[in-house]
Design a protein around this motif. Structure first.
Motif, PDB file in Angstrom:
ATOM      1  N   ALA A 167       0.839  -1.200   0.000  1.00 54.10           N
ATOM      2  CA  ALA A 167       0.000   0.000   0.000  1.00 54.10           C
ATOM      3  C   ALA A 167       0.872   1.247   0.000  1.00 54.10           C
ATOM      4  CB  ALA A 167      -0.915  -0.003   1.218  1.00 54.10           C
ATOM      5  N   ALA A 168       0.424   2.266  -0.734  1.00 53.47           N
ATOM      6  CA  ALA A 168       1.170   3.520  -0.791  1.00 53.47           C
ATOM      7  C   ALA A 168       1.063   4.250   0.541  1.00 53.47           C
ATOM      8  CB  ALA A 168       0.635   4.397  -1.916  1.00 53.47           C
ATOM      9  N   ARG A 169       2.174   4.780   1.003  1.00 48.69           N
ATOM     10  CA  ARG A 169       2.191   5.546   2.249  1.00 48.69           C
ATOM     11  C   ARG A 169       2.191   7.045   1.979  1.00 48.69           C
ATOM     12  NH1 ARG A 169       6.906   3.668   5.978  1.00 48.69           N
ATOM     13  NH2 ARG A 169       5.866   5.206   7.299  1.00 48.69           N
ATOM     14  N   HIS A 170       2.359   7.421   0.716  1.00 49.69           N
ATOM     15  CA  HIS A 170       2.368   8.839   0.371  1.00 49.69           C
ATOM     16  C   HIS A 170       1.805   9.003  -1.037  1.00 49.69           C
ATOM     17  CE1 HIS A 170       3.784  13.018   0.608  1.00 49.69           C
ATOM     18  NE2 HIS A 170       4.002  12.889  -0.696  1.00 49.69           N
ATOM     19  N   THR A 171       0.944  10.002  -1.206  1.00 50.26           N
ATOM     20  CA  THR A 171       0.387  10.311  -2.527  1.00 50.26           C
ATOM     21  C   THR A 171       0.971  11.630  -3.010  1.00 50.26           C
ATOM     22  OG1 THR A 171      -1.689   9.159  -2.057  1.00 50.26           O
ATOM     23  CG2 THR A 171      -1.703  10.764  -3.853  1.00 50.26           C
ATOM     24  N   LEU A 172       1.639  11.572  -4.150  1.00 52.05           N
ATOM     25  CA  LEU A 172       2.237  12.757  -4.753  1.00 52.05           C
ATOM     26  C   LEU A 172       1.386  13.202  -5.937  1.00 52.05           C
ATOM     27  CD1 LEU A 172       4.515  14.818  -5.363  1.00 52.05           C
ATOM     28  CD2 LEU A 172       5.617  12.998  -6.708  1.00 52.05           C
ATOM     29  N   THR A 173       0.930  14.433  -5.905  1.00 52.85           N
ATOM     30  CA  THR A 173       0.223  15.019  -7.038  1.00 52.85           C
ATOM     31  C   THR A 173       1.170  15.961  -7.766  1.00 52.85           C
ATOM     32  OG1 THR A 173      -1.915  14.912  -5.917  1.00 52.85           O
ATOM     33  CG2 THR A 173      -1.732  16.424  -7.777  1.00 52.85           C
ATOM     34  N   ILE A 174       1.399  15.683  -9.038  1.00 54.20           N
ATOM     35  CA  ILE A 174       2.188  16.584  -9.873  1.00 54.20           C
ATOM     36  C   ILE A 174       1.196  17.420 -10.664  1.00 54.20           C
ATOM     37  CG2 ILE A 174       3.904  16.746 -11.706  1.00 54.20           C
ATOM     38  CD1 ILE A 174       5.025  14.080 -10.781  1.00 54.20           C
ATOM     39  N   GLY A 242      11.628  11.085   2.857  1.00 55.13           N
ATOM     40  CA  GLY A 242      11.513  11.795   4.124  1.00 55.13           C
ATOM     41  C   GLY A 242      10.078  12.072   4.507  1.00 55.13           C
ATOM     42  N   TYR A 243       9.237  12.413   3.521  1.00 59.28           N
ATOM     43  CA  TYR A 243       7.822  12.618   3.798  1.00 59.28           C
ATOM     44  C   TYR A 243       7.213  11.363   4.420  1.00 59.28           C
ATOM     45  CZ  TYR A 243       7.424  17.033   1.152  1.00 59.28           C
ATOM     46  OH  TYR A 243       7.523  18.329   0.721  1.00 59.28           O
ATOM     47  N   GLN A 244       7.593  10.210   3.923  1.00 59.00           N
ATOM     48  CA  GLN A 244       7.056   8.963   4.474  1.00 59.00           C
ATOM     49  C   GLN A 244       7.524   8.756   5.910  1.00 59.00           C
ATOM     50  OE1 GLN A 244       6.864   5.473   1.658  1.00 59.00           O
ATOM     51  NE2 GLN A 244       8.075   6.841   0.377  1.00 59.00           N
ATOM     52  N   ARG A 245       8.790   9.040   6.172  1.00 61.22           N
ATOM     53  CA  ARG A 245       9.293   8.890   7.540  1.00 61.22           C
ATOM     54  C   ARG A 245       8.582   9.831   8.505  1.00 61.22           C
ATOM     55  NH1 ARG A 245      14.269   8.748   4.774  1.00 61.22           N
ATOM     56  NH2 ARG A 245      14.667  10.936   5.326  1.00 61.22           N
ATOM     57  N   GLU A 246       8.238  11.020   8.017  1.00 60.51           N
ATOM     58  CA  GLU A 246       7.577  12.017   8.854  1.00 60.51           C
ATOM     59  C   GLU A 246       6.053  11.898   8.802  1.00 60.51           C
ATOM     60  OE1 GLU A 246       9.062  14.188  10.996  1.00 60.51           O
ATOM     61  OE2 GLU A 246      10.795  12.935  10.494  1.00 60.51           O
ATOM     62  N   ASN A 247       5.570  10.862   8.115  1.00 61.67           N
ATOM     63  CA  ASN A 247       4.137  10.575   8.037  1.00 61.67           C
ATOM     64  C   ASN A 247       3.354  11.697   7.351  1.00 61.67           C
ATOM     65  OD1 ASN A 247       2.116   8.585   8.599  1.00 61.67           O
ATOM     66  ND2 ASN A 247       1.269   9.945  10.135  1.00 61.67           N
ATOM     67  N   LYS A 248       3.968  12.396   6.426  1.00 63.03           N
ATOM     68  CA  LYS A 248       3.255  13.349   5.572  1.00 63.03           C
ATOM     69  C   LYS A 248       2.667  12.549   4.419  1.00 63.03           C
ATOM     70  CE  LYS A 248       4.010  17.506   2.719  1.00 63.03           C
ATOM     71  NZ  LYS A 248       2.830  18.268   3.159  1.00 63.03           N
ATOM     72  N   ARG A 249       1.357  12.460   4.368  1.00 73.07           N
ATOM     73  CA  ARG A 249       0.715  11.504   3.475  1.00 73.07           C
ATOM     74  C   ARG A 249       0.409  12.075   2.087  1.00 73.07           C
ATOM     75  NH1 ARG A 249      -0.343   6.931   5.675  1.00 73.07           N
ATOM     76  NH2 ARG A 249      -1.772   6.355   4.005  1.00 73.07           N
ATOM     77  N   HIS A 250       0.416  13.384   1.938  1.00 74.34           N
ATOM     78  CA  HIS A 250       0.092  13.987   0.645  1.00 74.34           C
ATOM     79  C   HIS A 250       1.044  15.156   0.371  1.00 74.34           C
ATOM     80  CE1 HIS A 250      -3.741  11.791   0.726  1.00 74.34           C
ATOM     81  NE2 HIS A 250      -3.836  12.184   1.980  1.00 74.34           N
ATOM     82  N   SER A 251       1.393  15.330  -0.885  1.00 76.97           N
ATOM     83  CA  SER A 251       2.163  16.505  -1.273  1.00 76.97           C
ATOM     84  C   SER A 251       1.827  16.876  -2.713  1.00 76.97           C
ATOM     85  CB  SER A 251       3.670  16.267  -1.124  1.00 76.97           C
ATOM     86  OG  SER A 251       4.110  15.256  -2.008  1.00 76.97           O
ATOM     87  N   VAL A 252       2.067  18.142  -3.041  1.00 76.95           N
ATOM     88  CA  VAL A 252       1.795  18.657  -4.388  1.00 76.95           C
ATOM     89  C   VAL A 252       3.062  19.308  -4.918  1.00 76.95           C
ATOM     90  CG1 VAL A 252       0.432  20.250  -5.787  1.00 76.95           C
ATOM     91  CG2 VAL A 252      -0.643  19.037  -3.875  1.00 76.95           C
ATOM     92  N   VAL A 253       3.539  18.819  -6.048  1.00 78.93           N
ATOM     93  CA  VAL A 253       4.648  19.438  -6.758  1.00 78.93           C
ATOM     94  C   VAL A 253       4.054  20.120  -7.981  1.00 78.93           C
ATOM     95  CG1 VAL A 253       6.752  19.058  -8.094  1.00 78.93           C
ATOM     96  CG2 VAL A 253       6.394  17.829  -5.943  1.00 78.93           C
ATOM     97  N   ALA A 254       4.146  21.429  -8.042  1.00 79.62           N
ATOM     98  CA  ALA A 254       3.557  22.202  -9.129  1.00 79.62           C
ATOM     99  C   ALA A 254       4.616  22.507 -10.185  1.00 79.62           C
ATOM    100  CB  ALA A 254       2.949  23.492  -8.589  1.00 79.62           C
ATOM    101  N   ILE A 255       4.256  22.275 -11.441  1.00 77.66           N
ATOM    102  CA  ILE A 255       5.142  22.524 -12.570  1.00 77.66           C
ATOM    103  C   ILE A 255       4.474  23.585 -13.444  1.00 77.66           C
ATOM    104  CG2 ILE A 255       6.388  21.516 -14.516  1.00 77.66           C
ATOM    105  CD1 ILE A 255       7.207  20.321 -11.858  1.00 77.66           C
ATOM    106  N   GLY A 256       5.101  24.766 -13.549  1.00 77.53           N
ATOM    107  CA  GLY A 256       4.445  25.863 -14.245  1.00 77.53           C
ATOM    108  C   GLY A 256       5.122  26.293 -15.518  1.00 77.53           C
ATOM    109  N   CYS A 257       4.318  26.837 -16.412  1.00 79.27           N
ATOM    110  CA  CYS A 257       4.818  27.545 -17.584  1.00 79.27           C
ATOM    111  C   CYS A 257       3.908  28.759 -17.768  1.00 79.27           C
ATOM    112  CB  CYS A 257       4.880  26.652 -18.821  1.00 79.27           C
ATOM    113  SG  CYS A 257       3.279  26.030 -19.388  1.00 79.27           S
ATOM    114  N   THR A 258       3.953  29.417 -18.888  1.00 80.85           N
ATOM    115  CA  THR A 258       3.182  30.650 -19.035  1.00 80.85           C
ATOM    116  C   THR A 258       1.681  30.414 -18.947  1.00 80.85           C
ATOM    117  OG1 THR A 258       4.926  31.587 -20.431  1.00 80.85           O
ATOM    118  CG2 THR A 258       2.760  32.653 -20.508  1.00 80.85           C
ATOM    119  N   GLY A 259       1.176  29.513 -19.796  1.00 79.04           N
ATOM    120  CA  GLY A 259      -0.272  29.294 -19.839  1.00 79.04           C
ATOM    121  C   GLY A 259      -0.732  27.961 -19.289  1.00 79.04           C
ATOM    122  N   GLY A 260       0.189  27.082 -18.922  1.00 75.89           N
ATOM    123  CA  GLY A 260      -0.195  25.789 -18.374  1.00 75.89           C
ATOM    124  C   GLY A 260      -0.732  24.826 -19.405  1.00 75.89           C
TER     125      GLY A 260
END
Length: 293
Positions: A167-174, A242-260
């Protein structure tokens, strides 16, 4: 209901233990893992709750019940209730404990009295509670001493004990986005793809998006694109661990450009492919501004 049907009705975990030892933290961790958690249930209500899970036929496959001395006089019925229930269903008990000095420090830190101290001291309340809980501790299936744990370490311990295999312990949203529409408010990390040439100025690619192979190939073959994605993926791996060790279950990495629409979308998919193999992490891709004009 037959005996076999009762045993297949789902898992039941009783969470109990000393006040201040981390019952709420453990309950929250179980809830994050998908357990249906009932807090401060009087022992007399355990039997009706189990009957409900049997009737629900798999709707509540894993139920955790927090039972503690906040029930006051009702708590004295818990050992008898547990014996009767164990004759009917397979039930596990997790007992959370801690040294007296650790419990005293925690109560003093939050400036709250122990629920059983009455006119006495915090230590008086702790000793009274230990006496009442002695039988439950002896019959517990799992005992966790939280004396030297912080809340994150306890949650990690519970996760390790009760997470399903693989089972996944962390969900990463890009998340791809366009800077001209503003930064995502929920982003943990932000990367800027405007250092790459914009496919918008290519007549053949303008009407396409970063989800199209032609755009993705154009973006990735630009000078610096491969170097960035290699380095950024490598940098994020220890962060996700590290997020998993610290029990942070969700994170968002945002990737930007001019208009998306082009560069951020293409690079989001490429980054997701690179991070899909990180153990314990579920990766998903979302596009905030892809449909905008």
């Amino acid at each position: 209901m037959t005996e076999a049907e009762r045993q297949d009705a789902g898992e039941v975990l009783i969470v109990t233990g000393m006040s201040g030892a981390g019952r709420s933290t453990a309950a929250n961790a179980l809830e994050d893992l998908g357990w249906y958690v009932v807090d401060n249930l009087p022992p007399q209500m355990l039997k009706p709750l189990l009957e409900l899970t049997e009737l629900a036929a798999g709707v509540l496959p894993r139920v955790a019940v927090v039972v503690d001395v906040r029930g006051r006089d009702l708590f004295s019925d818990l050992p008898d209730a547990m014996r009767a229930l164990r004759e009917r269903r397979q039930i596990r008990v997790m007992f959370l404990d801690a040294a007296d000095d650790a419990l005293v420090r925690r109560f003093e830190a939050v400036r709250r009295p122990h629920p059983l101290q009455g006119d006495g001291t915090i230590l008086d309340g702790i000793r009274t509670e230990r006496g009442r809980l002695a039988a439950m501790r002896e019959s517990a299936d799992i005992i966790i001493d939280t004396s030297n744990y912080n809340i994150h370490q306890l949650a990690t311990n519970v996760n390790e004990l009760f997470s399903e295999a693989n089972a996944a312990r962390h969900t990463l949203t890009i998340l791809s986005f366009g800077f001209k529409y503003g930064l995502p408010t929920d982003a943990d990390l932000v990367a800027d793809m405007r250092f790459l040439p914009n496919p918008f100025w290519n007549e053949e690619l303008r009407a396409l998006t970063g989800e199209d192979a032609e755009v993705r190939e154009f973006v990735l073959e630009q000078r610096g694109a491969a170097e960035f994605i290699d380095a950024y993926a490598a940098a994020l791996r220890p962060v996700l661990e590290g997020y998993q060790r610290e029990n942070k279950r969700h994170s968002v990495v945002a990737i930007g450009c001019t208009g998306g629409k082009h560069r951020s979308v293409a690079m989001s998919h490429e980054l997701a492919d690179r991070l899909a193999s990180v153990p314990g992490v579920k990766v998903r891709v979302k596009h905030r501004d892809l449909g905008r004009e």
